[in-house]
Design an enzyme around this catalytic site. Structure first.
Site, PDB file in Angstrom:
ATOM      1  N   THR A 128       0.664  -1.319  -0.572  1.00 12.01           N
ATOM      2  CA  THR A 128       0.056  -0.335   0.234  1.00 12.01           C
ATOM      3  C   THR A 128       0.621   1.257  -0.010  1.00 12.01           C
ATOM      4  O   THR A 128       1.943   1.293   0.518  1.00 12.01           O
ATOM      5  CB  THR A 128      -0.676  -0.196   1.398  1.00 12.01           C
ATOM      6  N   ASP A 129      -0.114   2.090   0.206  1.00  9.54           N
ATOM      7  CA  ASP A 129       0.951   3.677  -0.337  1.00  9.54           C
ATOM      8  C   ASP A 129       1.265   4.290   1.118  1.00  9.54           C
ATOM      9  O   ASP A 129       2.352   5.142   1.520  1.00  9.54           O
ATOM     10  CB  ASP A 129       0.711   4.901  -0.779  1.00  9.54           C
ATOM     11  N   GLU A 130       0.129   3.720   1.891  1.00  5.87           N
ATOM     12  CA  GLU A 130       0.220   4.356   3.264  1.00  5.87           C
ATOM     13  C   GLU A 130       1.754   3.192   4.001  1.00  5.87           C
ATOM     14  O   GLU A 130       2.312   4.624   4.831  1.00  5.87           O
ATOM     15  CB  GLU A 130      -0.493   3.187   4.369  1.00  5.87           C
ATOM     16  N   TYR A 154      -1.934  -0.340  11.571  1.00  7.51           N
ATOM     17  CA  TYR A 154      -1.473  -1.053   9.978  1.00  7.51           C
ATOM     18  C   TYR A 154      -0.550  -0.703   9.017  1.00  7.51           C
ATOM     19  O   TYR A 154      -0.039  -1.716   8.734  1.00  7.51           O
ATOM     20  CB  TYR A 154      -2.927   0.308   9.619  1.00  7.51           C
ATOM     21  N   LYS A 158       1.896  -3.714   7.249  1.00  5.85           N
ATOM     22  CA  LYS A 158       2.073  -3.987   6.051  1.00  5.85           C
ATOM     23  C   LYS A 158       3.935  -3.117   5.174  1.00  5.85           C
ATOM     24  O   LYS A 158       4.439  -3.952   4.922  1.00  5.85           O
ATOM     25  CB  LYS A 158       1.380  -3.091   5.359  1.00  5.85           C
TER      26      LYS A 158
HETATM   27  P1  NAD Z   1     -10.580  -6.370   2.175  1.00  8.26           P
HETATM   28  O1  NAD Z   1      -9.930  -6.413   4.211  1.00  8.26           O
HETATM   29  O2  NAD Z   1     -11.157  -5.899   1.947  1.00  8.26           O
HETATM   30  O3  NAD Z   1      -9.874  -8.251   2.489  1.00  8.26           O
HETATM   31  C1  NAD Z   1      -9.275  -9.006   3.179  1.00  8.26           C
HETATM   32  C2  NAD Z   1      -9.706 -10.349   3.006  1.00  8.26           C
HETATM   33  O4  NAD Z   1      -8.074 -11.224   3.884  1.00  8.26           O
HETATM   34  C3  NAD Z   1     -10.530 -10.665   3.460  1.00  8.26           C
HETATM   35  O5  NAD Z   1     -11.071 -11.777   2.646  1.00  8.26           O
HETATM   36  C4  NAD Z   1     -10.216 -11.514   4.208  1.00  8.26           C
HETATM   37  O6  NAD Z   1     -10.971 -12.413   5.141  1.00  8.26           O
HETATM   38  C5  NAD Z   1      -8.362 -12.389   4.174  1.00  8.26           C
HETATM   39  N1  NAD Z   1      -8.200 -12.287   5.733  1.00  8.26           N
HETATM   40  C6  NAD Z   1      -7.743 -12.179   6.828  1.00  8.26           C
HETATM   41  N2  NAD Z   1      -7.346 -11.831   7.333  1.00  8.26           N
HETATM   42  C7  NAD Z   1      -6.403 -13.479   6.656  1.00  8.26           C
HETATM   43  C8  NAD Z   1      -5.736 -14.723   6.911  1.00  8.26           C
HETATM   44  N3  NAD Z   1      -5.026 -14.814   8.038  1.00  8.26           N
HETATM   45  N4  NAD Z   1      -5.131 -15.374   6.513  1.00  8.26           N
HETATM   46  C9  NAD Z   1      -6.433 -15.457   5.390  1.00  8.26           C
HETATM   47  N5  NAD Z   1      -6.623 -14.436   4.627  1.00  8.26           N
HETATM   48  C10 NAD Z   1      -6.498 -13.322   5.634  1.00  8.26           C
HETATM   49  O7  NAD Z   1      -9.034  -6.337   1.994  1.00  8.26           O
HETATM   50  P2  NAD Z   1      -8.698  -5.411   0.034  1.00  8.26           P
HETATM   51  O8  NAD Z   1      -9.115  -4.075   0.812  1.00  8.26           O
HETATM   52  O9  NAD Z   1      -9.222  -6.331  -0.592  1.00  8.26           O
HETATM   53  O10 NAD Z   1      -7.469  -5.251   0.110  1.00  8.26           O
HETATM   54  C11 NAD Z   1      -6.303  -6.358  -0.515  1.00  8.26           C
HETATM   55  C12 NAD Z   1      -5.256  -6.146   0.326  1.00  8.26           C
HETATM   56  O11 NAD Z   1      -5.038  -5.209  -1.046  1.00  8.26           O
HETATM   57  C13 NAD Z   1      -4.615  -5.792   1.520  1.00  8.26           C
HETATM   58  O12 NAD Z   1      -3.105  -6.519   1.154  1.00  8.26           O
HETATM   59  C14 NAD Z   1      -4.144  -3.954   1.320  1.00  8.26           C
HETATM   60  O13 NAD Z   1      -3.158  -4.187   2.533  1.00  8.26           O
HETATM   61  C15 NAD Z   1      -4.304  -4.039  -0.070  1.00  8.26           C
HETATM   62  N6  NAD Z   1      -4.047  -2.742  -0.214  1.00  8.26           N
HETATM   63  C16 NAD Z   1      -5.509  -1.860  -0.353  1.00  8.26           C
HETATM   64  C17 NAD Z   1      -6.069  -1.044  -0.418  1.00  8.26           C
HETATM   65  C18 NAD Z   1      -7.485  -0.474  -0.493  1.00  8.26           C
HETATM   66  O14 NAD Z   1      -7.670   0.797  -0.698  1.00  8.26           O
HETATM   67  N7  NAD Z   1      -8.590  -0.867   0.104  1.00  8.26           N
HETATM   68  C19 NAD Z   1      -5.174  -0.455  -1.247  1.00  8.26           C
HETATM   69  C20 NAD Z   1      -3.722  -0.470  -1.217  1.00  8.26           C
HETATM   70  C21 NAD Z   1      -3.713  -1.699  -1.039  1.00  8.26           C
HETATM   71  O1  DAU Z   2      -4.099   3.787   0.639  1.00  4.72           O
HETATM   72  C1  DAU Z   2      -4.779   2.917   0.429  1.00  4.72           C
HETATM   73  C2  DAU Z   2      -4.943   2.196   1.448  1.00  4.72           C
HETATM   74  O2  DAU Z   2      -6.430   2.958   2.065  1.00  4.72           O
HETATM   75  C3  DAU Z   2      -5.214   0.678   2.188  1.00  4.72           C
HETATM   76  O3  DAU Z   2      -4.096   0.485   2.491  1.00  4.72           O
HETATM   77  C4  DAU Z   2      -6.139   0.833   3.162  1.00  4.72           C
HETATM   78  O4  DAU Z   2      -6.118  -0.784   3.073  1.00  4.72           O
HETATM   79  C5  DAU Z   2      -7.381   1.410   3.290  1.00  4.72           C
HETATM   80  O5  DAU Z   2      -8.528   1.007   4.261  1.00  4.72           O
HETATM   81  C6  DAU Z   2      -7.567   2.857   3.132  1.00  4.72           C
HETATM   82  O6  DAU Z   2      -6.982   3.381   3.865  1.00  4.72           O
HETATM   83  P1  DAU Z   2      -7.484   5.048   4.572  1.00  4.72           P
HETATM   84  O7  DAU Z   2      -7.876   4.818   5.929  1.00  4.72           O
HETATM   85  O8  DAU Z   2      -7.140   5.937   3.144  1.00  4.72           O
HETATM   86  O9  DAU Z   2      -8.968   4.212   4.004  1.00  4.72           O
HETATM   87  P2  DAU Z   2     -10.185   5.076   4.903  1.00  4.72           P
HETATM   88  O10 DAU Z   2     -11.519   4.530   3.349  1.00  4.72           O
HETATM   89  O11 DAU Z   2     -10.693   4.185   5.979  1.00  4.72           O
HETATM   90  O12 DAU Z   2     -10.794   6.218   5.227  1.00  4.72           O
HETATM   91  C7  DAU Z   2     -10.618   7.115   3.709  1.00  4.72           C
HETATM   92  C8  DAU Z   2     -10.337   8.650   4.013  1.00  4.72           C
HETATM   93  O13 DAU Z   2     -11.484   8.964   4.523  1.00  4.72           O
HETATM   94  C9  DAU Z   2      -9.674   9.146   5.399  1.00  4.72           C
HETATM   95  O14 DAU Z   2      -9.316  10.491   5.181  1.00  4.72           O
HETATM   96  C10 DAU Z   2     -10.292   8.757   6.662  1.00  4.72           C
HETATM   97  C11 DAU Z   2     -11.536   8.946   6.218  1.00  4.72           C
HETATM   98  N1  DAU Z   2     -13.020   8.499   6.821  1.00  4.72           N
HETATM   99  C12 DAU Z   2     -12.828   7.632   7.055  1.00  4.72           C
HETATM  100  C13 DAU Z   2     -13.788   7.119   6.982  1.00  4.72           C
HETATM  101  C14 DAU Z   2     -14.256   4.882   7.770  1.00  4.72           C
HETATM  102  C15 DAU Z   2     -13.518   9.646   7.457  1.00  4.72           C
HETATM  103  O15 DAU Z   2     -13.491  10.368   7.075  1.00  4.72           O
HETATM  104  N2  DAU Z   2     -15.117   8.695   7.900  1.00  4.72           N
HETATM  105  C16 DAU Z   2     -14.646   7.308   7.850  1.00  4.72           C
HETATM  106  O16 DAU Z   2     -15.642   7.842   8.586  1.00  4.72           O
END
Ligand code: NAD
Ligand code: DAU
Length: 341
Positions: A128-130, A154, A158
Site C-alpha cells: 500500500t501507499d500508506e 496497519y 504492511k
Molecule cells: P479486505 O479487508 O476487503 O479483504 C481482506 C481479505 O483477506 C478478506 O477476505 C479476509 O477474510 C482475508 N484475510 C484476512 N486475514 C487473513 C488470514 N490471516 N489468512 C487468510 N485470509 C485472510 O482488504 P482489501 O481492501 O481487499 O485489501 C487487499 C490487500 O490490498 C491488502 O493487502 C491491503 O493492504 C492492500 N491494499 C488495499 C487498498 C485499499 O484501498 N483497499 C489499497 C492498497 C493496498
Molecule cells: O491508501 C491505501 C489504503 O487505503 C489501504 O492500504 C487501506 O487498506 C485502506 O483501508 C485505505 O486506507 P484509508 O485509511 O485511506 O481509507 P478509509 O476508507 O478508511 O478512509 C479514507 C479517508 O476517509 C481517510 O482520510 C479517513 C476518512 N474517513 C474514513 C471513514 C471510514 C472519514 O472521514 N470518515 C470515515 O467514517
C-alpha cells in the site's frame, strides 16, 4: 497459469479473481481465505458456479498457519502466488494492533517460507501507499525511492511485510515483487471504508461522519485499474522491485462525500464533522512513472466515471450490502463511532 490468490474473498482479491476469469482463459485459481469479518465467499458466487471444481478452488485457511499453507500447496501445486490477505482497516488497527501483526507480518513471512519450499516461481506481495507515511500539500508524489515512514499500526505492519519480501529476495533469491497502490474503490468493498460506508449511511439519510476538517487527500483508483497493475506486475515485474500504482485522482474527503451526495440526490446537511482519527495521514499521492515505463500501466477510469459506476453497483446490489452485516461489524462500528462524537 495456476495461481494461488490469498484474501480472494475480500474486496480487491475478489475483484482480481473476477478480472482473471474475464481476461484470461488459461487460468486456474486457488483462493485461500480465512473468511474474517471482511471476507465474503458470495463475492465469487458466479465464478464458483461456472468454474468451481475445475478451474476455481476455495480453501478456507489462515496464511499464518504453516501446516494449512503447506497442505494447500501440496494439494494444489501453483506457478505463482498473489498475496492480498491482510487486516486492512486503519481504524481497527488503532483499536487493536495485534491481529495486524499476526496476519500482515507473521502471515506474510509464513507464506513466503512455504512458497519458497514449494518451489513457487513467482510471488506478488500486495502492499500500500500508506507505507510511505504522508505528504504535505506541496510535496512531490511518492516514488518507489521514498523512504518508508508508516503512521498507523496497519501501515507499520504492511511496511514490515514489505521488508520481509525484500529480504527473501536478497537473501534467498526468491522472486518476489511488491505492489504499492493508493485508495481503491469499486464493487464489493466492505462498508467500513469511506465510499461504501458513506453510500450505506446516505441511503438511509443517516449522518455521514467526516473526520477532522475533511481536507485529508487520497489518490483514488478504481479497483479494476489496481487489478490490472497487479497482473502486469505478475507477468512482467522485475523480481526484488516494488511498483507504485495510483489513479491520478487526488481528492479531499469532502470532495468525495459531496460528489456521492450529489450522485445519490441527498442533501449536504447529512455531513457531520467528528473527532479526527489519531495519527491521520494528511495526503497520499502516487507517482507511478516506473509502472508506466516498465509494465505499460496506465489507469483507465476517471474518478468521476468510476465513482458513478460504483454508486450504481451498490444501488443495484442492496442484498450484497445487507449480507456483509455481522455482529462483529456492528460491534466495531458502535464502539469506534461512539467514541468520535
Ligand atoms: P479486505 O479487508 O476487503 O479483504 C481482506 C481479505 O483477506 C478478506 O477476505 C479476509 O477474510 C482475508 N484475510 C484476512 N486475514 C487473513 C488470514 N490471516 N489468512 C487468510 N485470509 C485472510 O482488504 P482489501 O481492501 O481487499 O485489501 C487487499 C490487500 O490490498 C491488502 O493487502 C491491503 O493492504 C492492500 N491494499 C488495499 C487498498 C485499499 O484501498 N483497499 C489499497 C492498497 C493496498
Ligand atoms: O491508501 C491505501 C489504503 O487505503 C489501504 O492500504 C487501506 O487498506 C485502506 O483501508 C485505505 O486506507 P484509508 O485509511 O485511506 O481509507 P478509509 O476508507 O478508511 O478512509 C479514507 C479517508 O476517509 C481517510 O482520510 C479517513 C476518512 N474517513 C474514513 C471513514 C471510514 C472519514 O472521514 N470518515 C470515515 O467514517
Amino acid at each position: 497459469m495456476r495461481l494461488l490468490v490469498t484474501g480472494g474473498c475480500g474486496f480487491i482479491g475478489s475483484n482480481y479473481i473476477h478480472y482473471l476469469f474475464r481476461n484470461h482463459e488459461d487460468v486456474t485459481v486457488i483462493n485461500l481465505d480465512k473468511l474474517t469479518y471482511a471476507g465474503n465467499p458470495l463475492n465469487l458466487e458466479s465464478i464458483e458456479k461456472a468454474h468451481g471444481g475445475t478451474r476455481y478452488f476455495f480453501e478456507k485457511a489462515d496464511i499464518a498457519d504453516p501446516e494449512a499453507v503447506r497442505r494447500i500447496l501440496e494439494a494444489h501445486p501453483v506457478d505463482a502466488i498473489v498475496n492480498f490477505a491482510a487486516e486492512t482497516h486503519v481504524d481497527r488497527s488503532i483499536n487493536d494492533p495485534a491481529p495486524f501483526v499476526t496476519t500482515n507480518v507473521l502471515g506474510t513471512q509464513n507464506l513466503l517460507t512455504m512458497a519458497r519450499s514449494a518451489g513457487v516461481e513467482r510471488f506478488v506481495h500486495v502492499s500500500t501507499d500508506e507505507v510511505y507515511g504522508d505528504l504535505g500539500p506541496d510535496d512531490p508524489r511518492f516514488t518507489e525511492a521514498t523512504p518508508l515512514k508508516p503512521s498507523s499500526p496497519y501501515s507499520a505492519s504492511k511496511a514490515a511485510a514489505d521488508m520481509l519480501a525484500y529480504a527473501y529476495y536478497r537473501t534467498y533469491g526468491f522472486p518476489v515483487c511488491i505492489t504499492r497502490c493508493s485508495n481503491n474503490y469499486g464493487p464489493y468493498q466492505f462498508p467500513e471504508k469511506l465510499i461504501p460506508l458513506m453510500f450505506r449511511l446516505a441511503s438511509t439519510d443517516a449522518p455521514l461522519p467526516v473526520y477532522g476538517d475533511g481536507m485529508n487527500v487520497r489518490d483514488w483508483i478504481h479497483v479494476d485499474d489496481h487489478c490490472h497493475g497487479v497482473h502486469l506486475t505478475l507477468l512482467k515485474g522485475t523480481p526484488g522491485k516494488a511498483y507504485n500504482f495510483g489513479g491520478n485522482a487526488e481528492r479531499t474527503n469532502m470532495d468525495v462525500v459531496r460528489t456521492m451526495l450529489s450522485l445519490l440526490g441527498k442533501p449536504e446537511s447529512l455531513i457531520t464533522y467528528v473527532k479526527d482519527r489519531p495519527g491521520h495521514d494528511r495526503r497520499y499521492a502516487m507517482d507511478y512513472a516506473m509502472a508506466r515505463r516498465e509494465l505499460g500501466y496506465e489507469p483507465r477510469y476517471t474518478f468521476e466515471q468510476g465513482l458513478a459506476d460504483t454508486v450504481a453497483w451498490y444501488q443495484a446490489n442492496g442484498a450484497w450490502m445487507e449480507s456483509v452485516e455481522s455482529g462483529a461489524y456492528r460491534e466495531f462500528m458502535n464502539t469506534w463511532y461512539g467514541d468520535r462524537r
